[in-house]
Design a protein around this motif. Structure first.
Motif, PDB file in Angstrom:
ATOM      1  N   ASN A 201     -19.335 -51.267  40.774  1.00 30.01           N
ATOM      2  CA  ASN A 201     -18.286 -51.679  39.938  1.00 30.01           C
ATOM      3  C   ASN A 201     -17.809 -50.863  38.656  1.00 30.01           C
ATOM      4  O   ASN A 201     -17.415 -51.746  38.071  1.00 30.01           O
TER       5      ASN A 201
ATOM      6  N   GLY B  79     -20.953 -57.723  25.909  1.00 31.91           N
ATOM      7  CA  GLY B  79     -20.602 -57.976  26.819  1.00 31.91           C
ATOM      8  C   GLY B  79     -21.077 -57.724  28.424  1.00 31.91           C
ATOM      9  O   GLY B  79     -22.859 -57.933  28.580  1.00 31.91           O
ATOM     10  N   GLY B  80     -21.222 -56.428  28.798  1.00 32.29           N
ATOM     11  CA  GLY B  80     -21.697 -56.362  30.692  1.00 32.29           C
ATOM     12  C   GLY B  80     -20.722 -55.365  31.395  1.00 32.29           C
ATOM     13  O   GLY B  80     -19.678 -55.001  31.011  1.00 32.29           O
ATOM     14  N   LYS B  81     -21.221 -55.450  33.180  1.00 30.37           N
ATOM     15  CA  LYS B  81     -20.422 -54.966  33.241  1.00 30.37           C
ATOM     16  C   LYS B  81     -19.131 -56.169  33.809  1.00 30.37           C
ATOM     17  O   LYS B  81     -19.594 -56.349  35.415  1.00 30.37           O
ATOM     18  N   LEU B  82     -18.394 -56.553  33.764  1.00 29.70           N
ATOM     19  CA  LEU B  82     -17.111 -57.865  33.613  1.00 29.70           C
ATOM     20  C   LEU B  82     -16.077 -57.123  32.921  1.00 29.70           C
ATOM     21  O   LEU B  82     -15.580 -56.628  31.910  1.00 29.70           O
ATOM     22  N   ALA B  83     -14.963 -57.924  34.491  1.00 35.61           N
ATOM     23  CA  ALA B  83     -13.470 -57.501  33.681  1.00 35.61           C
ATOM     24  C   ALA B  83     -13.635 -59.021  33.020  1.00 35.61           C
ATOM     25  O   ALA B  83     -12.280 -58.849  31.427  1.00 35.61           O
ATOM     26  N   LYS B  84     -14.267 -59.789  32.877  1.00 33.99           N
ATOM     27  CA  LYS B  84     -13.784 -61.002  31.500  1.00 33.99           C
ATOM     28  C   LYS B  84     -15.540 -61.015  31.631  1.00 33.99           C
ATOM     29  O   LYS B  84     -15.709 -61.811  32.306  1.00 33.99           O
ATOM     30  N   ASP B  85     -15.284 -61.663  30.710  1.00 34.23           N
ATOM     31  CA  ASP B  85     -15.782 -62.137  29.577  1.00 34.23           C
ATOM     32  C   ASP B  85     -15.793 -62.717  27.888  1.00 34.23           C
ATOM     33  O   ASP B  85     -15.012 -62.508  27.347  1.00 34.23           O
TER      34      ASP B  85
END
Lengths: 470, 470
Positions: free
Chosen positions: A104, A180-186
């Motif tokens: 990721n 958040g998170g290991k996310l490109a979009k949130d």
């Protein structure tokens, strides 16, 4: 003075060895890298995990004791100076890399890790964490996040904010939240992650962070462009960007800075020119070579005296070092060094550099200027002596006028150093009463008791605007 | 019912021609692109400038009338459905480009401008605004900012948030503030700019925005990789990134979506495969060619049946169109289309796609999946019929379980569509009670009367977590 009960309860939370209220211990944390600010804390605590941080926060909340979270104290806005006493919170036990996730492209760390140690661990995996504040050898990631640190690669790669994906935070009421998170979009609700980036420890305590990584660029080249004219250097910066080239680094050093750096580091810098631009590009070899050629041509068109391309990584490193040691080199010359970071749109750099020199002359103060020309983030640096009260007053007037000029040109009072105590009186110039009121409402909603790093960001009194005669 | 006095005062502010409380007029703005949500507003107003917006906000604040700011209503979370009545605010008069600044690489616009119109204007200057929500032909920039819209290029270039540099905002108390600037670096206080991005109109009204532009990439290539196995497609996505290639676009379409798109658009898509990846890379020709070759090789290693590179811009455009029309194509098949955007770390895509298919089967509902595989942002899309109450109940159970699974995998309930009314009951699953409390405190600090798009983001009741039997 804190009660014995408070101290006992603190010891119960973190253990005796992680509490210090000796005079020597408190003295160490009574100041940070900012000149002219010192204030004694009452006690120092070094929690070992998030649960202990939450327990400390609850205790401080109950007893209304201020908490000043502190990384390495390298900030330049007195952001970690315990102006209202209380407890200084250290992260020396919370300094681990929790995970590097190569699938990721993220790294998860505790706040106390030293920035450069983290960068080395990332680079070993062939990955890249771009934010590189000049203090990165010493600074901690927790501090970088709280100050939204920039650096030399900001022009192309952005600042710390652009790399923070997720946070674990202890709120002033002791609640532990994860954003958040290991996310490109949130887009699940308000962007608490970015609200906490740059909040200077005034809204809560960051106890863990997940940061975005990118692939390491294949190659990198470095060059110096030498100018006999400050404005030609500034024009070159604008023209490079207008030609749709975004270099990794586009740094400016004026002659006084060059002389100080060369005297300090002996790397063979030219000291007979009025200004240099340190230019770097990274990426695929084809793109890097083409961009470097184009940028060299632009500088020469704009009357650069010469362009010197580093022929080896050692040479390139020497040039980068020249820029990184600028502050240390200047700081040797006089007892007190005051470094500012008034920032303007990059199209206004020539005007800003000219204004800084005029203002320095007007107030008869010694200001050298270097900085991140590519993103308009300049560091006018004043060499002075705090013991000379009369001169210090002129220095303060000069900086007030510099801030005013930056705002007049569409800029800001601080590009990457933060507001802290030092810039708080000027914040209203940038935001207006209404903007300050909105920010104060956020602060009050998170921290109604005002225990989180009190006295920072918001000043008791705002400075009057200087009347600039034009 | 609004009083005649309210209406008269509104007419005084914006003029008679910019107020509409006819039944037909109100009906038009009683719903947005989200199925199953409809609610009548009391009145529609179209201000002509920021001052008029501020006056409307003050009037609504005084009379406690809800305000629903609305762009083109293309959102998919019922974010602009006037669930509590009140005033719908339109930006049809505030749709101008104020400036394209080629030196600082910024564009300043009013909120009502259509996204694609702005993109065309930017591209005419050889510049690039990357966020490209699928609705961009119709959506407005104000809507994009309020929803923090994503799009097909999010993997490499980020989302709307990453391009918003400065905002003019009318706060719920009628104050007008300006945040940020044409600045790459600005740490003067809390990051109000990013707090407003994605705030869904619940904190204030955005009346102007300055957006970051970047140089237009030199070239771009497009290809399709065809798979007989969903998981092979997902593995290819992970492997591309793990090989340190960040393509511009890495989109996934499953077989039902492919069949629907081909039937709709007749572009010669393969419909006999289980999944395709639409892959694009941009940049310098050397880098693009090399990355495309590497990505093709990776897909073939991972058992792609074939890889087809577009031989012309027309062919590439047809492939992009295939992805962009996915929703419209699917929507033709059944009376009701429910599109979701559960998002997971990209390493978890294979698991998520598998879980979606299992959940669809368990609840006997028809779900096709397409989406932004590269950033883990999937769009499971259910074809159903709102009139079939029993089926709709199963659909809702299926989606609840999909959200739960996404969170279990470290993901989020919404990657780019927003919370609005639709996802509000699930927000607590992602944020916990403590996170919701922190966000509600922000909302209350900005909008104590709760007049700004009330009923959005925060639900009156949270859904119970589904008990997933594992």
């Amino acid at each position: 003075m804190l009660s014995q009960t408070f101290k006992d309860r603190l010891i119960q939370i973190v253990g005796k060895e992680n509490v210090d209220d000796s005079k020597a211990g408190r003295l160490v944390y009574s100041y940070d890298a900012t000149p002219q600010f010192q204030s004694m804390p009452d006690i120092i605590a070094s929690p070992r995990n998030t649960k202990e941080v939450a327990d400390i926060v609850k205790l401080c909340s109950e007893c209304k004791v201020p908490i000043v979270p502190r990384g390495s104290g390298t900030n330049l806005c007195a952001g970690t100076c315990p102006t209202e006493g209380g407890l200084v919170l250290l992260f020396k036990h919370m300094n681990q890399i929790i995970e590097i996730d190569e699938e990721n492209l993220t790294i998860t760390v505790q706040p106390g890790i030293i920035t450069l140690d983290m960068i080395h661990a990332v680079e070993e995996k062939g990955l890249f964490y771009p934010p590189d504040p000049s203090s990165m050898k010493i600074s901690s990631i927790g501090g970088n996040i709280n100050e939204n640190s920039g650096g030399l690669r900001g022009l192309k790669y952005g600042v710390t904010r652009d790399y923070v994906l997720a946070l674990e935070i202890v709120l002033p009421n002791g609640d532990i939240i994860r954003t958040g998170g290991k996310l490109a979009k949130d887009v699940a609700g308000y962007d608490l992650t970015r609200l906490f980036v740059g909040s200077e420890g005034t809204l809560g305590i960051i106890t863990e962070a997940t940061l975005k990584l990118i692939p390491m660029p294949e190659t990198k080249k470095t060059m110096l462009a030498l100018f006999q004219d400050l404005e030609a250097a500034a024009r070159s910066v604008s023209k490079i960007i207008a030609n749709k080239i975004i270099p990794t680094t586009l740094e400016f050093l004026d002659q006084p800075t060059l002389i100080a750096v060369e005297d300090f580091a002996k790397i063979g810098l030219p000291t007979n020119v009025k200004a240099v631009l340190l230019i770097e590009q990274d990426g695929s070899p084809e793109v890097v070579n083409r961009d470097m050629d184009k940028m060299a041509a632009i500088c020469l068109e704009e009357d650069a005296e010469a362009v010197q391309v580093a022929n080896s990584e050692e040479e390139a490193d020497a040039l980068r070092t020249a820029r990184r040691v600028a502050l240390s080199a200047l700081a040797r010359l006089k007892p007190t060094t005051i470094l500012e970071d008034a920032t303007v749109p990059r199209s206004e750099i020539a005007k800003m550099v000219r204004a800084i020199n005029e203002i320095a002359e007007k107030y008869r103060v010694n200001i050298s200027t270097f900085g991140h020309a590519g993103d308009g983030n300049l560091h006018p640096t004043c060499l002075t002596d705090v013991r000379n009260k009369e001169e210090i007053e002129r220095v303060e007037q000069a900086f007030a006028e510099i801030f005013e000029k930056a705002i007049e040109l569409g800029g800001t009072i601080t590009g990457e150093h933060g507001v802290g105590v030092m810039k708080a009186p000027y914040l209203e110039w940038k935001l207006g009463k209404e903007g300050i009121a909105a920010m104060k409402a956020i602060k009050a909603s998170f921290d109604p008791l005002n225990i989180m790093n009190p006295g920072k960001v918001f000043a008791k009194d705002s400075r009057k605007r200087v009347v600039v005669t034009r």
